[in-house]
Motif scaffolding. Structure first.
Motif, PDB file in Angstrom:
ATOM      1  N   CYS A  97       0.829  -1.211   0.000  1.00 26.03           N
ATOM      2  CA  CYS A  97       0.000   0.000   0.000  1.00 26.03           C
ATOM      3  C   CYS A  97       0.863   1.261   0.000  1.00 26.03           C
ATOM      4  O   CYS A  97       1.680   1.460   0.909  1.00 26.03           O
ATOM      5  CB  CYS A  97      -0.919   0.004   1.219  1.00 26.03           C
ATOM      6  N   PHE A  98       0.667   2.084  -1.002  1.00 25.18           N
ATOM      7  CA  PHE A  98       1.400   3.340  -1.156  1.00 25.18           C
ATOM      8  C   PHE A  98       0.380   4.483  -1.198  1.00 25.18           C
ATOM      9  O   PHE A  98      -0.806   4.259  -1.389  1.00 25.18           O
ATOM     10  CB  PHE A  98       2.220   3.314  -2.443  1.00 25.18           C
ATOM     11  N   ARG A  99       0.879   5.691  -1.043  1.00 22.99           N
ATOM     12  CA  ARG A  99      -0.077   6.810  -1.045  1.00 22.99           C
ATOM     13  C   ARG A  99       0.589   8.087  -1.549  1.00 22.99           C
ATOM     14  O   ARG A  99       1.708   8.411  -1.140  1.00 22.99           O
ATOM     15  CB  ARG A  99      -0.616   7.020   0.366  1.00 22.99           C
ATOM     16  N   VAL A 100      -0.111   8.785  -2.430  1.00 18.78           N
ATOM     17  CA  VAL A 100       0.272  10.151  -2.803  1.00 18.78           C
ATOM     18  C   VAL A 100      -0.894  11.011  -2.334  1.00 18.78           C
ATOM     19  O   VAL A 100      -1.807  11.339  -3.085  1.00 18.78           O
ATOM     20  CB  VAL A 100       0.500  10.300  -4.318  1.00 18.78           C
ATOM     21  N   SER A 101      -0.896  11.336  -1.071  1.00 15.72           N
ATOM     22  CA  SER A 101      -2.013  12.054  -0.475  1.00 15.72           C
ATOM     23  C   SER A 101      -1.596  12.485   0.925  1.00 15.72           C
ATOM     24  O   SER A 101      -0.475  12.215   1.352  1.00 15.72           O
ATOM     25  CB  SER A 101      -3.232  11.128  -0.410  1.00 15.72           C
ATOM     26  N   ALA A 102      -2.519  13.130   1.596  1.00 13.73           N
ATOM     27  CA  ALA A 102      -2.231  13.551   2.966  1.00 13.73           C
ATOM     28  C   ALA A 102      -2.299  12.351   3.908  1.00 13.73           C
ATOM     29  O   ALA A 102      -2.867  11.309   3.569  1.00 13.73           O
ATOM     30  CB  ALA A 102      -3.234  14.597   3.400  1.00 13.73           C
ATOM     31  N   ILE A 153       6.658  -4.462  -9.101  1.00 19.29           N
ATOM     32  CA  ILE A 153       6.247  -3.046  -9.045  1.00 19.29           C
ATOM     33  C   ILE A 153       6.481  -2.492  -7.637  1.00 19.29           C
ATOM     34  O   ILE A 153       6.953  -1.363  -7.473  1.00 19.29           O
ATOM     35  CB  ILE A 153       4.758  -2.889  -9.461  1.00 19.29           C
ATOM     36  N   ARG A 154       6.152  -3.283  -6.614  1.00 19.77           N
ATOM     37  CA  ARG A 154       6.367  -2.815  -5.237  1.00 19.77           C
ATOM     38  C   ARG A 154       7.840  -2.477  -4.993  1.00 19.77           C
ATOM     39  O   ARG A 154       8.166  -1.393  -4.482  1.00 19.77           O
ATOM     40  CB  ARG A 154       5.926  -3.894  -4.231  1.00 19.77           C
ATOM     41  N   VAL A 155       8.719  -3.380  -5.421  1.00 16.97           N
ATOM     42  CA  VAL A 155      10.163  -3.152  -5.230  1.00 16.97           C
ATOM     43  C   VAL A 155      10.588  -1.904  -6.003  1.00 16.97           C
ATOM     44  O   VAL A 155      11.344  -1.064  -5.487  1.00 16.97           O
ATOM     45  CB  VAL A 155      10.966  -4.407  -5.667  1.00 16.97           C
ATOM     46  N   ALA A 156      10.066  -1.769  -7.221  1.00 18.63           N
ATOM     47  CA  ALA A 156      10.428  -0.607  -8.044  1.00 18.63           C
ATOM     48  C   ALA A 156       9.933   0.694  -7.408  1.00 18.63           C
ATOM     49  O   ALA A 156      10.647   1.703  -7.397  1.00 18.63           O
ATOM     50  CB  ALA A 156       9.845  -0.765  -9.443  1.00 18.63           C
ATOM     51  N   LEU A 157       8.717   0.677  -6.858  1.00 18.94           N
ATOM     52  CA  LEU A 157       8.177   1.888  -6.215  1.00 18.94           C
ATOM     53  C   LEU A 157       9.074   2.313  -5.048  1.00 18.94           C
ATOM     54  O   LEU A 157       9.342   3.506  -4.858  1.00 18.94           O
ATOM     55  CB  LEU A 157       6.752   1.632  -5.700  1.00 18.94           C
ATOM     56  N   GLU A 158       9.530   1.331  -4.283  1.00 19.49           N
ATOM     57  CA  GLU A 158      10.360   1.639  -3.104  1.00 19.49           C
ATOM     58  C   GLU A 158      11.752   2.142  -3.500  1.00 19.49           C
ATOM     59  O   GLU A 158      12.443   2.746  -2.679  1.00 19.49           O
ATOM     60  CB  GLU A 158      10.483   0.397  -2.203  1.00 19.49           C
ATOM     61  N   GLY A 159      12.128   1.897  -4.763  1.00 15.43           N
ATOM     62  CA  GLY A 159      13.474   2.301  -5.179  1.00 15.43           C
ATOM     63  C   GLY A 159      13.500   3.447  -6.165  1.00 15.43           C
ATOM     64  O   GLY A 159      14.556   3.781  -6.707  1.00 15.43           O
ATOM     65  N   LEU A 160      12.330   4.091  -6.402  1.00 18.35           N
ATOM     66  CA  LEU A 160      12.297   5.171  -7.402  1.00 18.35           C
ATOM     67  C   LEU A 160      13.166   6.347  -6.977  1.00 18.35           C
ATOM     68  O   LEU A 160      13.333   6.619  -5.784  1.00 18.35           O
ATOM     69  CB  LEU A 160      10.864   5.668  -7.593  1.00 18.35           C
ATOM     70  N   PHE A 195       9.160   7.059  -2.272  1.00 14.83           N
ATOM     71  CA  PHE A 195       8.885   5.982  -1.305  1.00 14.83           C
ATOM     72  C   PHE A 195      10.175   5.264  -0.933  1.00 14.83           C
ATOM     73  O   PHE A 195      11.154   5.296  -1.685  1.00 14.83           O
ATOM     74  CB  PHE A 195       7.924   4.945  -1.903  1.00 14.83           C
ATOM     75  N   SER A 196      10.151   4.621   0.212  1.00 15.50           N
ATOM     76  CA  SER A 196      11.233   3.711   0.590  1.00 15.50           C
ATOM     77  C   SER A 196      10.575   2.465   1.183  1.00 15.50           C
ATOM     78  O   SER A 196       9.343   2.386   1.254  1.00 15.50           O
ATOM     79  CB  SER A 196      12.153   4.379   1.612  1.00 15.50           C
ATOM     80  N   HIS A 197      11.401   1.538   1.652  1.00 16.92           N
ATOM     81  CA  HIS A 197      10.807   0.315   2.226  1.00 16.92           C
ATOM     82  C   HIS A 197       9.987   0.649   3.476  1.00 16.92           C
ATOM     83  O   HIS A 197       8.970   0.015   3.747  1.00 16.92           O
ATOM     84  CB  HIS A 197      11.905  -0.692   2.571  1.00 16.92           C
ATOM     85  N   THR A 198      10.420   1.681   4.209  1.00 13.92           N
ATOM     86  CA  THR A 198       9.721   2.007   5.460  1.00 13.92           C
ATOM     87  C   THR A 198       8.753   3.179   5.323  1.00 13.92           C
ATOM     88  O   THR A 198       7.916   3.399   6.190  1.00 13.92           O
ATOM     89  CB  THR A 198      10.740   2.341   6.566  1.00 13.92           C
ATOM     90  N   ASN A 199       8.867   3.961   4.251  1.00 16.79           N
ATOM     91  CA  ASN A 199       7.958   5.102   4.067  1.00 16.79           C
ATOM     92  C   ASN A 199       7.154   4.934   2.780  1.00 16.79           C
ATOM     93  O   ASN A 199       7.716   5.020   1.685  1.00 16.79           O
ATOM     94  CB  ASN A 199       8.746   6.419   4.027  1.00 16.79           C
TER      95      ASN A 199
END
Lengths: 289, 391
Positions: free
Chosen positions: B145-150, B342-349, B363-367
């Motif tokens: 779960c990722f988020r671009v929001s408040a 995709i999850r791994v890629a998102l965390e490493g963008l 994003f990172s693995h923890t954020n």
């Protein structure tokens, strides 16, 4: 706090009373309960919004047309969801009225739209400030209209020929038929009147709240509770029960918060019915054995 | 003889054509992106805003050749603000439509209900509105779960700061919707108030369908509240403003952004403009190159957008646009539509020059939250339009 609760409670209570009066009328004449009554409430508000706002009809004309829509809806309910089942001696009218209510709610969603809308009114724009509490003129008008309509209904039942026929049909439908009274038409007319009463409640309440296709569901359930509480055959009992229910709801929210409102109000309904199973104002039935 | 050859030729031709066709079909098969949001009901405008942001981003991606040589297609499902319907829609998108990722809508309870489903299915989920803290901070590892929001916990700090600062509240009272989102903010606001040394007058809850808020407001008033911090969607939010008007109580109101997901100005009437509320982006003022590009694309695609004020709700549009572009970067980097990749890629963008801001490692693995409190703007309604306020 109590003044604002009192005003809000009386307004809501008279709405419940008006819808519940419809339950009372149709139950008395046909021995059935119209569970699509909440949809009549919605239909009044939605029709008025569409005619007055979307099509810019003069308000008076829009109100009259919305009442006609409700009356026609009442006739449809009786013809499709009541008469065939009563004739067949079945209780399936219960499910049929629920189903027809769902159908009209969804039809309203398709036509009116899915979003709640506002119905602006001069009577609910600027509140009168009295003792630090703002009261919209409509909040005063609503209980007055509710009580006046209940009184008119009561007098109509007593003093008009239609009322006489209705009372005759309630007492003994077969005997009324033998006296030349068209009981079938009378039942249909009662459903139309009941739908108009609920529709008027919807129109009155709309400027204070929102107009939405699903607005009738909760009001319908609460009004049914009120009708049971007041005694299904007692118009004045139902009106008083409606006012009491509205006041209880508002004061519970004020004192305990809205999370407790439904718990307290419906618990009170259950307790009241346990004490008086036929309603608080119903005459005790005497059965000869 | 000629017939035999002809049959062979026909057979070969048919087989070749079939292979060629299936090859083309596979290469042209769109990458499906799911959206589960309120497309009807009192928050329908939020779903429309998110749809517009995603559509403009997808048009841009497709105009540049798509992703992995394939076009991108948006598949929408209406959750009707109902968690159970949201769960059903998420399962259907994952299992039947085989989407590469699912975007969420305005309702935190719906997103909260979807979180365990997407984590179990290893399906990337991108929140673009719902702000409940535990949507992204859900304890799962790996977390999809990722988020671009408040994020509520950060918004709450901003609401307390704005309420006690710009709006001059000394003892604010809380009016919160009685669901998971309200609970998330209850904890966040109490913590933020404590941190800021602010005493709260009280906490009141309301149901989404409540038609009269005056009793709760009166209770707050009796407890000495001199302002209201509101957390709720448009229709109940409007009832709060009508309740204040009915009580003739001109207390300042600062709100979370749920009110911008519906017809708040219409429903609340003349008092709608009194509310200051939080957004992550404003299309007013000087725009970046991306802002100008997105505004032009929106105006070209949606004729009802005449001015930037018509881009409503801006938060839905802007968050969705940036989130889709970030997801596209991740799919390209992953080289596949596999959820884990995709999850791994998102965390490493790395860096992305977006609409809301330039993201450095979103994003990172923890954020899993790409935005923070520095990205929030305070706004208010001016008629139907949303414009920034100072502070």
């Amino acid at each position: 706090m109590l003044v604002s609760s009192l005003v809000a409670g009386l307004g809501l209570g008279s709405m419940y009373g008006l819808i519940a009066l419809g339950f009372t009328l149709t139950f008395a004449v046909s021995g059935t309960v119209n569970f699509a009554q909440g949809s009549s409430f919605m239909l009044g508000a939605v029709s008025l919004h569409m005619l007055a706002i979307s099509y810019r009809w003069p308000v008076v004309l829009a109100v009259l047309a919305a009442m006609l829509v409700c009356a026609a809806w009442g006739l449809v309910v009786e013809r499709l969801a009541i008469r065939p089942f009563v004739k067949a001696g079945s209780n399936a009218w219960l499910m049929a009225t629920v189903a027809l209510g769902i159908v009209v709610d969804n039809a309203a969603m398709a036509i009116f739209g899915k979003e709640p809308r506002s119905l602006p009114s001069m009577l609910a724009d600027d509140p009168w400030i009295m003792g630090g509490v703002g009261i919209y003129p409509l909040q005063i008008i609503i209980p007055v209209v509710g009580i006046v309509l209940a009184a008119l209904l009561q007098q109509g039942l007593k003093r008009t020929s239609l009322g006489l026929k209705l009372r005759a049909a309630v007492q003994n439908a077969d005997a009324a038929r033998l006296m030349g009274i068209d009981v079938t038409a009378l039942v249909a007319a009662t459903f139309a009147i009941a739908a108009v009463l609920a529709g008027v409640a919807g129109m009155l309440v709309a400027p204070l709240f929102n107009v939405a296709y699903d607005m009738g569901t909760l009001f319908g359930i609460k009004a049914f509770a009120v009708a049971i509480l007041g005694g299904m055959t007692r118009p004045w009992g139902v009106v008083i029960a409606g006012l009491a229910y509205g006041l209880l709801e508002a004061t519970t929210t004020a004192l305990l918060g809205s999370g407790s409102t439904q718990i307290v109000t419906f618990s009170v309904v259950i307790i009241a019915l346990a004490i008086a199973p036929e309603g608080l104002f119903a005459k005790r039935q005497v059965a000869r054995v | 003889m000629s017939l035999t050859v002809s049959r062979r030729q026909f057979g070969l031709f048919s087989a070749s054509a079939l292979l060629l066709h299936s090859g083309i079909a596979r290469s042209a098969e769109p990458i499906k992106i799911g959206l589960v949001a309120a497309l009807s009901g009192q928050s329908a405008k939020s779903g429309e805003g998110i749809t517009r942001g995603l559509s403009v981003a997808i048009d841009e991606i497709n105009a540049n050749g798509g992703l992995l040589g394939r076009p991108v297609q948006l598949i929408r499902r209406d959750d009707e603000s109902n968690p159970a319907k949201g769960q059903t829609a998420a399962r259907e998108l994952a299992d039947s439509e085989r989407v590469a990722a699912i975007f969420g809508g305005i309702d935190s309870p719906v997103s909260q209900a979807i979180v365990p489903i997407v984590n179990a299915a290893k399906m990337p989920f991108m929140g673009v509105w719902a702000a409940a803290t535990n949507i992204t901070r859900n304890g799962a590892d790996p977390n999809y779960c990722f988020r671009v929001s408040a994020v509520d916990v950060l918004v709450d700090k901003r609401l307390i700061a704005h309420g006690t600062g710009v709006m001059g509240m000394k003892k604010p009272g809380l009016m919160l919707v009685n669901n998971g989102w309200g609970a998330s903010n209850n904890a966040g606001l109490e913590s933020a108030a404590k941190e800021a040394g602010v005493t709260l007058a009280g906490v009141e809850k309301f149901e989404d369908k409540d038609v009269d808020m005056t009793p709760q407001l009166q209770r707050l008033r009796d407890q000495g509240a001199d302002g209201i911090i509101l957390v709720g969607n448009a229709a109940p939010g409007a009832q709060v403003m009508k309740g204040l008007q009915r009580l003739a109580w001109t207390a300042p109101v600062v709100s979370h952004w749920g009110i911008s997901g519906g017809r708040f100005p219409e429903l609340a009437g003349s008092w709608a403009s009194k509310v200051h509320f939080v957004q992550t982006y404003s299309f007013f003022g000087k725009q970046s190159a991306v802002g100008t590009k997105v505004t032009k694309a929106l105006q070209a695609k949606y004729p009802d957008i005449k001015t930037v004020g018509d881009i409503v709700p801006p938060v839905g549009v802007a968050n969705a646009y940036d989130a889709m572009m970030i997801l596209a970067m991740a799919i390209s980097a992953a080289g596949s539509t596999d959820g884990e990749a995709i999850r791994v890629a998102l965390e490493g963008l790395g860096r992305y020059e977006g609409l809301i801001k330039t993201y450095n490692k979103p994003f990172s693995h923890t954020n899993h939250d790409a935005l923070d409190e520095n990205d929030y703007v305070m706004v208010r309604y001016n008629g139907e339009q949303i414009e920034p306020v100072a502070g």
